[in-house]
Design a protein around this motif. Sequence first.
Motif, PDB file in Angstrom:
ATOM      1  N   THR A  79      41.739  41.557  29.152  1.00 17.26           N
ATOM      2  CA  THR A  79      41.874  41.360  30.491  1.00 17.26           C
ATOM      3  C   THR A  79      40.724  42.419  31.315  1.00 17.26           C
ATOM      4  O   THR A  79      40.228  42.160  32.305  1.00 17.26           O
ATOM      5  CB  THR A  79      43.119  41.380  31.060  1.00 17.26           C
ATOM      6  OG1 THR A  79      43.859  42.514  30.686  1.00 17.26           O
ATOM      7  CG2 THR A  79      43.914  40.210  30.543  1.00 17.26           C
ATOM      8  N   LYS A  80      40.775  43.638  30.834  1.00 19.01           N
ATOM      9  CA  LYS A  80      40.068  44.522  31.307  1.00 19.01           C
ATOM     10  C   LYS A  80      38.442  44.195  31.132  1.00 19.01           C
ATOM     11  O   LYS A  80      37.750  44.195  32.151  1.00 19.01           O
ATOM     12  CB  LYS A  80      40.062  45.867  30.521  1.00 19.01           C
ATOM     13  CG  LYS A  80      39.393  47.136  31.314  1.00 19.01           C
ATOM     14  CD  LYS A  80      39.807  48.480  30.784  1.00 19.01           C
ATOM     15  CE  LYS A  80      38.949  49.445  31.264  1.00 19.01           C
ATOM     16  NZ  LYS A  80      39.270  50.915  30.616  1.00 19.01           N
ATOM     17  N   ILE A  90      43.819  35.872  38.702  1.00 18.04           N
ATOM     18  CA  ILE A  90      43.660  35.423  40.193  1.00 18.04           C
ATOM     19  C   ILE A  90      43.946  36.695  41.066  1.00 18.04           C
ATOM     20  O   ILE A  90      43.187  36.980  42.032  1.00 18.04           O
ATOM     21  CB  ILE A  90      44.563  34.573  40.527  1.00 18.04           C
ATOM     22  CG1 ILE A  90      44.472  33.488  39.815  1.00 18.04           C
ATOM     23  CG2 ILE A  90      44.756  34.237  42.232  1.00 18.04           C
ATOM     24  CD1 ILE A  90      45.915  32.414  40.047  1.00 18.04           C
ATOM     25  N   ILE A  91      44.754  37.604  40.580  1.00 19.67           N
ATOM     26  CA  ILE A  91      45.066  39.011  41.385  1.00 19.67           C
ATOM     27  C   ILE A  91      43.887  39.681  40.864  1.00 19.67           C
ATOM     28  O   ILE A  91      43.145  40.406  41.728  1.00 19.67           O
ATOM     29  CB  ILE A  91      46.360  39.574  40.861  1.00 19.67           C
ATOM     30  CG1 ILE A  91      47.468  38.765  41.331  1.00 19.67           C
ATOM     31  CG2 ILE A  91      46.356  41.299  41.478  1.00 19.67           C
ATOM     32  CD1 ILE A  91      48.902  39.514  40.916  1.00 19.67           C
ATOM     33  N   GLY A  92      43.353  39.707  39.881  1.00 21.21           N
ATOM     34  CA  GLY A  92      42.060  40.635  39.380  1.00 21.21           C
ATOM     35  C   GLY A  92      40.947  40.081  40.188  1.00 21.21           C
ATOM     36  O   GLY A  92      40.005  41.075  40.798  1.00 21.21           O
ATOM     37  N   LYS A  93      40.684  38.621  40.504  1.00 26.03           N
ATOM     38  CA  LYS A  93      39.687  38.381  41.312  1.00 26.03           C
ATOM     39  C   LYS A  93      39.785  38.793  42.857  1.00 26.03           C
ATOM     40  O   LYS A  93      38.797  39.133  43.341  1.00 26.03           O
ATOM     41  CB  LYS A  93      39.485  36.851  41.363  1.00 26.03           C
ATOM     42  CG  LYS A  93      38.331  36.484  41.937  1.00 26.03           C
ATOM     43  CD  LYS A  93      38.277  34.649  41.633  1.00 26.03           C
ATOM     44  CE  LYS A  93      36.915  34.239  42.225  1.00 26.03           C
ATOM     45  NZ  LYS A  93      36.734  32.612  41.889  1.00 26.03           N
ATOM     46  N   LEU A 112      36.439  33.502  28.531  1.00 29.28           N
ATOM     47  CA  LEU A 112      36.976  33.563  27.101  1.00 29.28           C
ATOM     48  C   LEU A 112      37.890  34.723  26.878  1.00 29.28           C
ATOM     49  O   LEU A 112      38.877  34.678  26.161  1.00 29.28           O
ATOM     50  CB  LEU A 112      35.616  33.700  26.283  1.00 29.28           C
ATOM     51  CG  LEU A 112      35.475  34.199  24.833  1.00 29.28           C
ATOM     52  CD1 LEU A 112      36.377  33.118  24.217  1.00 29.28           C
ATOM     53  CD2 LEU A 112      34.196  34.567  24.097  1.00 29.28           C
ATOM     54  N   MET A 113      37.619  35.945  27.579  1.00 28.71           N
ATOM     55  CA  MET A 113      38.286  36.839  27.569  1.00 28.71           C
ATOM     56  C   MET A 113      39.717  36.594  27.979  1.00 28.71           C
ATOM     57  O   MET A 113      40.786  37.158  27.290  1.00 28.71           O
ATOM     58  CB  MET A 113      37.919  37.979  28.213  1.00 28.71           C
ATOM     59  CG  MET A 113      36.530  38.772  27.782  1.00 28.71           C
ATOM     60  SD  MET A 113      36.777  39.318  25.823  1.00 28.71           S
ATOM     61  CE  MET A 113      35.993  38.117  24.968  1.00 28.71           C
ATOM     62  N   LEU A 114      39.915  35.691  28.980  1.00 32.86           N
ATOM     63  CA  LEU A 114      41.239  35.531  29.403  1.00 32.86           C
ATOM     64  C   LEU A 114      42.087  34.742  28.834  1.00 32.86           C
ATOM     65  O   LEU A 114      43.220  34.793  28.649  1.00 32.86           O
ATOM     66  CB  LEU A 114      41.023  34.791  30.942  1.00 32.86           C
ATOM     67  CG  LEU A 114      40.692  35.699  32.128  1.00 32.86           C
ATOM     68  CD1 LEU A 114      40.353  34.971  33.534  1.00 32.86           C
ATOM     69  CD2 LEU A 114      41.552  36.918  32.363  1.00 32.86           C
TER      70      LEU A 114
END
Length: 549
Positions: free
Chosen positions: A162-163, A282-285, A224-226
Amino acid sequence: MLHASKATVALSVLAGLIAGGSTAGVMTYINRALENGPGNIAALASIFFGLCFISILSGALSVTLLSRITQDNLYELRLWLCRRILATPFQQIQRCGLHRITAALTEDIGSVATAQQVLPDLFIQGSKLIGALVYLGVLSPKLLMLVLVFILGGLFCWRLPTKWAWRSLELVREAQDVLFGHFRAVTEGYKELKLDARRRHAFLSHDLSNTADILRKRHNNANLMLVIAERWSHALYFILIGAGLFLVSRTEDMPREALTGFTLVVLFIGEPLSAVVQVAPIIGKGVVALKNLEALGLTAVDTESDSAAKPLNGAAQPSSLELLGISYKYKGDDEDSSYRLGPLSLHIAPGELVFITGGNGSGKTTLALLILGLYVPDEGSLKFGGELITDENREAYRQNFSAVFADSYVFDSLLGYTSDDVIARANELLVLLQLDTKLQIADGRFSTVDLSRGQRKRLALLTAYLADRPYYVFDEWAAEQDPEFRDVFYLEMLPELKARGKTVIVITHDDRYFYLSDRLLRLTMGQLDGYRFDPDMTGQIPAIESSHV
């Protein structure tokens, strides 16, 4: 970004916790019903359905309240960002670029609002997870430790992809800025692209295609990472069920009730864990969007206030304007692309009609922006009515000016100038500028602004004229006008402004009208030469000296 009342936020959070706790309680009574059989079924059923009702009602209340808070925050965020943009120095806005500002107003604000909108579900699912773990701890501390180890280990392993995904999302956001610039080229450069097939093909196949392809690849990398992170969490979830059923039950003397409860808990926490995993990007965005808003470097304090909107020294009192050794340097990508205006000094008396001329790139518009207070000089100072212009009074200083720029934007209403006498004057100007057959004014709004370029400049002149400021600045207003309207501008409107005691600065190349000015300033390579005209218009007398006029 939570600007709603603290009581509303607290009530929403409390309702979410109650919803999650009630759902966890439902699981408890399911386990008890399975273990106790049909005994005292009526009491269990009443508690079960009561908890279900509380869970549904409190969950709906939490989602509704936080959704309203989200919309309130979105409203505040839009106004906040627009206020900051308008409070930010013009140079900073130019450095940011119109495409980045547009992306911030659309993409970033939407991402922040979406991130806020998922918070209700995060509260509910989080409270469900906590309630289930508390129940499992009551049944068996060992099984609770097993679940916690798997959850913490899973989060640690989930964090790495996720990072990477969040970094990809930051790169996506950067590519979107570039893409917005290309979209602007499509809309604003439509005629040029339509006219030249070779240029259009290069734009579509190279600039737009490459940027869109980079954006697609970065999106794919982030997704892909997600997906890897999400699938890994699912794999850990199944491993956890298998470990409880096939390892713990074989190696430990575990009561049947504990194993049953463990199975229910593990099955139950699948939903909240999955929700947390889905909400994270979503929060990351939203976090990336907030960082991007901060990176714009917009003014942190809102300097627009009622007191700042009052003209410095009062609009009724004409004041002299002094430029004392000011200079300004455009900072290009390299030294060759940099440009310097000044140092120069200039004194403009109240009621003076000043023309500024010079070749392209000589600095005429830059000088006008410095005079208007939209640019801050690198060196030197401005004085208005003897008062030094600083950051504290620059906004009030600007309120003494009305301007029509070469690229003036035409609003579809009079915006604050809607009194009866102003409307009456606006209708007179519509006739004078021959716009009365093109549009009308109703309730302070123009019936249309879909006009030719020259007509839009005339409408911009009308709105500037109505502001009734002590200083007027016109930047190449007549460049796109017919001779008829040039005569109206130079022979009627400018003398009328001067007769009313207004100070007027006109950037122009119309040498046939130079004799009308009190003083002609010529800019050459960032330096000023000045000339005054004799009252009988028989000749020119050079002013004092170059760069000190």
